[in-house]
Design a protein around this motif. Structure first.
Motif, mmCIF file in Angstrom:
data_model
loop_
_atom_site.group_PDB
_atom_site.id
_atom_site.type_symbol
_atom_site.label_atom_id
_atom_site.label_comp_id
_atom_site.label_asym_id
_atom_site.label_seq_id
_atom_site.Cartn_x
_atom_site.Cartn_y
_atom_site.Cartn_z
ATOM 1 N N VAL A 1 0.868 -1.183 0.000
ATOM 2 C CA VAL A 1 0.000 0.000 0.000
ATOM 3 C C VAL A 1 0.902 1.229 0.000
ATOM 4 N N THR A 2 0.758 2.060 -1.028
ATOM 5 C CA THR A 2 1.690 3.166 -1.245
ATOM 6 C C THR A 2 1.064 4.544 -1.110
ATOM 7 N N GLY A 3 -0.246 4.625 -0.992
ATOM 8 C CA GLY A 3 -0.876 5.942 -0.888
ATOM 9 C C GLY A 3 -2.189 5.903 -0.131
ATOM 10 N N ILE A 4 -2.510 7.016 0.555
ATOM 11 C CA ILE A 4 -3.807 7.193 1.194
ATOM 12 C C ILE A 4 -4.117 8.679 1.208
ATOM 13 N N ASN A 5 -5.355 9.050 0.853
ATOM 14 C CA ASN A 5 -5.720 10.469 0.901
ATOM 15 C C ASN A 5 -6.549 10.762 2.142
ATOM 16 N N ASP A 6 -6.974 12.008 2.295
ATOM 17 C CA ASP A 6 -7.684 12.416 3.506
ATOM 18 C C ASP A 6 -9.096 11.849 3.582
ATOM 19 N N HIS A 7 -9.616 11.306 2.473
ATOM 20 C CA HIS A 7 -10.920 10.649 2.476
ATOM 21 C C HIS A 7 -10.818 9.184 2.870
ATOM 22 N N GLY A 8 -9.587 8.685 3.000
ATOM 23 C CA GLY A 8 -9.377 7.281 3.320
ATOM 24 C C GLY A 8 -9.276 6.380 2.111
ATOM 25 N N ASP A 9 -9.254 6.940 0.898
ATOM 26 C CA ASP A 9 -9.049 6.140 -0.308
ATOM 27 C C ASP A 9 -7.596 5.678 -0.342
ATOM 28 N N ILE A 10 -7.377 4.431 -0.739
ATOM 29 C CA ILE A 10 -6.068 3.796 -0.641
ATOM 30 C C ILE A 10 -5.618 3.312 -2.018
ATOM 31 N N SER A 11 -4.322 3.492 -2.296
ATOM 32 C CA SER A 11 -3.752 3.020 -3.561
ATOM 33 C C SER A 11 -2.536 2.163 -3.277
ATOM 34 N N GLY A 12 -2.181 1.337 -4.255
ATOM 35 C CA GLY A 12 -1.017 0.476 -4.089
ATOM 36 C C GLY A 12 -0.850 -0.470 -5.249
ATOM 37 N N ASN A 13 -0.216 -1.606 -4.981
ATOM 38 C CA ASN A 13 -0.009 -2.605 -6.015
ATOM 39 C C ASN A 13 -0.164 -3.997 -5.427
ATOM 40 N N PHE A 14 -0.402 -4.956 -6.305
ATOM 41 C CA PHE A 14 -0.493 -6.344 -5.865
ATOM 42 C C PHE A 14 -0.060 -7.268 -7.000
ATOM 43 N N GLY B 1 1.133 3.691 -7.021
ATOM 44 C CA GLY B 1 1.655 5.016 -6.703
ATOM 45 C C GLY B 1 0.826 5.662 -5.612
ATOM 46 N N ALA B 2 0.755 6.983 -5.652
ATOM 47 C CA ALA B 2 0.091 7.760 -4.606
ATOM 48 C C ALA B 2 -1.267 8.265 -5.086
ATOM 49 N N ILE B 3 -2.018 8.888 -4.154
ATOM 50 C CA ILE B 3 -3.342 9.424 -4.483
ATOM 51 C C ILE B 3 -3.556 10.711 -3.695
ATOM 52 N N ASN B 4 -4.172 11.720 -4.356
ATOM 53 C CA ASN B 4 -4.479 12.964 -3.646
ATOM 54 C C ASN B 4 -5.976 13.070 -3.374
ATOM 55 N N ASN B 5 -6.402 14.181 -2.779
ATOM 56 C CA ASN B 5 -7.805 14.307 -2.366
ATOM 57 C C ASN B 5 -8.769 14.430 -3.538
ATOM 58 N N ALA B 6 -8.261 14.816 -4.711
ATOM 59 C CA ALA B 6 -9.104 14.880 -5.902
ATOM 60 C C ALA B 6 -9.235 13.523 -6.583
ATOM 61 N N GLY B 7 -8.549 12.518 -6.050
ATOM 62 C CA GLY B 7 -8.603 11.184 -6.635
ATOM 63 C C GLY B 7 -7.633 10.965 -7.765
ATOM 64 N N LEU B 8 -6.696 11.900 -7.993
ATOM 65 C CA LEU B 8 -5.659 11.703 -9.004
ATOM 66 C C LEU B 8 -4.613 10.741 -8.464
ATOM 67 N N LEU B 9 -4.196 9.788 -9.294
ATOM 68 C CA LEU B 9 -3.232 8.787 -8.881
ATOM 69 C C LEU B 9 -1.988 8.845 -9.754
ATOM 70 N N THR B 10 -0.830 8.680 -9.138
ATOM 71 C CA THR B 10 0.394 8.428 -9.889
ATOM 72 C C THR B 10 0.530 6.920 -10.044
ATOM 73 N N GLU B 11 0.896 6.485 -11.234
ATOM 74 C CA GLU B 11 1.074 5.063 -11.500
ATOM 75 C C GLU B 11 2.429 4.850 -12.170
ATOM 76 N N VAL B 12 3.287 4.073 -11.529
ATOM 77 C CA VAL B 12 4.553 3.677 -12.131
ATOM 78 C C VAL B 12 4.344 2.348 -12.839
ATOM 79 N N ILE C 1 1.955 12.795 -4.677
ATOM 80 C CA ILE C 1 1.247 13.881 -5.362
ATOM 81 C C ILE C 1 0.436 14.637 -4.319
ATOM 82 N N ASN C 2 0.555 15.964 -4.295
ATOM 83 C CA ASN C 2 -0.205 16.732 -3.310
ATOM 84 C C ASN C 2 -1.533 17.205 -3.902
ATOM 85 N N ASN C 3 -2.306 17.937 -3.118
ATOM 86 C CA ASN C 3 -3.636 18.343 -3.569
ATOM 87 C C ASN C 3 -3.611 19.461 -4.594
ATOM 88 N N LEU C 4 -2.435 20.057 -4.822
ATOM 89 C CA LEU C 4 -2.258 21.073 -5.851
ATOM 90 C C LEU C 4 -1.807 20.460 -7.171
#
Length: 288
Positions: free
Chosen positions: A133-146, A176-187, A221-224
């Protein structure tokens, strides 16, 4: 094996004020002011994430060679070790203090976790053989890999539902990571198994590689919409980069050998790690 709430350690961090200038070919210079962060007594320290309150997360190796996850806020280190495994890594933290990362199982597989309200919860899609698990935003949405029988995939966990993320034409998607707008970085890995990076808005993937480098690993990735990277170039060269205002600025920790960018918050602060000439890994924070 230790159970219960991890112990707290009050420490004075070794801080070294450094500065450097990041340069992009199509942009004005951007100044970075670095602070080195070392957990006292540790063989190595890495900072992987930071929230907008300034709380950092990472991992360190103690004097006995054991790896621990940790949080850091105002000079206080709190050890975060999942009791179900070993070698805990903490990758991201949100505004409520919820932390995500992974630990090693008894079979030496990676197992993603969420640590919230003093409770560890395993995070992995059904059928996975390993997860991070590589990312979590302030809404509790979680990103990662498996990983599963078909390969490596990214994932999004939102509202209790897992969504598999596979970048088109990728040999493997690494999350990758996730910001509060739901944008994700994906490697992801291309056909030559070079690292590439994309920004995913829930519908399309946009390539966002560091210009001129064969390997780009987008991390926080930040919220900006600012994004911090690690990159690898020809001739065994390594560095960090910041995508700020749509422009790219490379950076290196002064007197460091290899620099890795990992986390970012809204208020012009990035975090990461670097190695010195002796190969010792230390964490850093930097204002830009």
């Amino acid at each position: 094996m230790r159970h219960g709430i991890p112990g707290q350690i009050r420490v004075i961090l070794f801080l070294t004020l450094l500065s450097a200038v990041g340069v992009a070919a199509d942009a004005p210079t951007l100044t970075f002011k670095f602070k080195t962060i070392k957990v006292p007594g540790a063989q190595s320290t890495a900072i992987y994430g930071i929230n907008n309150q300034g709380a950092m997360v990472g991992s360190y190796v103690d004097s006995g060679g054991v790896r621990h996850g940790f949080t850091l806020l105002k000079g206080k280190v709190v050890k975060i070790d999942d009791p179900k495994g070993t070698d805990t890594y903490c990758f991201a933290i949100n505004k409520t203090g919820a932390i995500v990362g992974y630990y090693a199982t008894s079979n030496h597989n990676a197992q993603g976790f969420l640590y919230a309200k003093r409770k560890f919860t395993d995070i992995s899609p059904k059928g996975s053989t390993g997860s991070q698990v590589t990312g979590i935003n302030d809404h509790g949405d979680i990103s990662g890999n498996f990983a599963d029988a078909k390969g490596s995939h990214g994932f999004l966990l939102k509202g209790g539902t897992y969504t598999t993320l596979d970048v088109p034409n990728a040999q493997a998607t690494l999350g990758g990571a996730i910001n509060n707008a739901g944008l994700l970085t994906e490697v992801w890995l291309d056909s030559s198994f070079n690292s590439q990076s994309s920004l995913y808005n829930g519908k399309t993937y946009k390539t966002i590689n560091v210009p001129g480098e064969p390997d780009s690993d987008a991390a926080g990735i930040n919220n900006l919409g600012d994004i911090v990277y690690s990159w690898e170039g020809p001739g065994d060269t390594y560095g960090g980069a910041l995508r700020h205002g749509g422009k790219y600025f490379k950076f290196h920790v002064p007197k460091g050998d290899r620099t890795f960018g990992y986390g970012i918050k809204n208020h012009n602060v990035i975090v990461g790690a670097y190695t010195d000439d002796n190969g010792i890994l230390s964490g850093f924070s930097a204002i830009y």
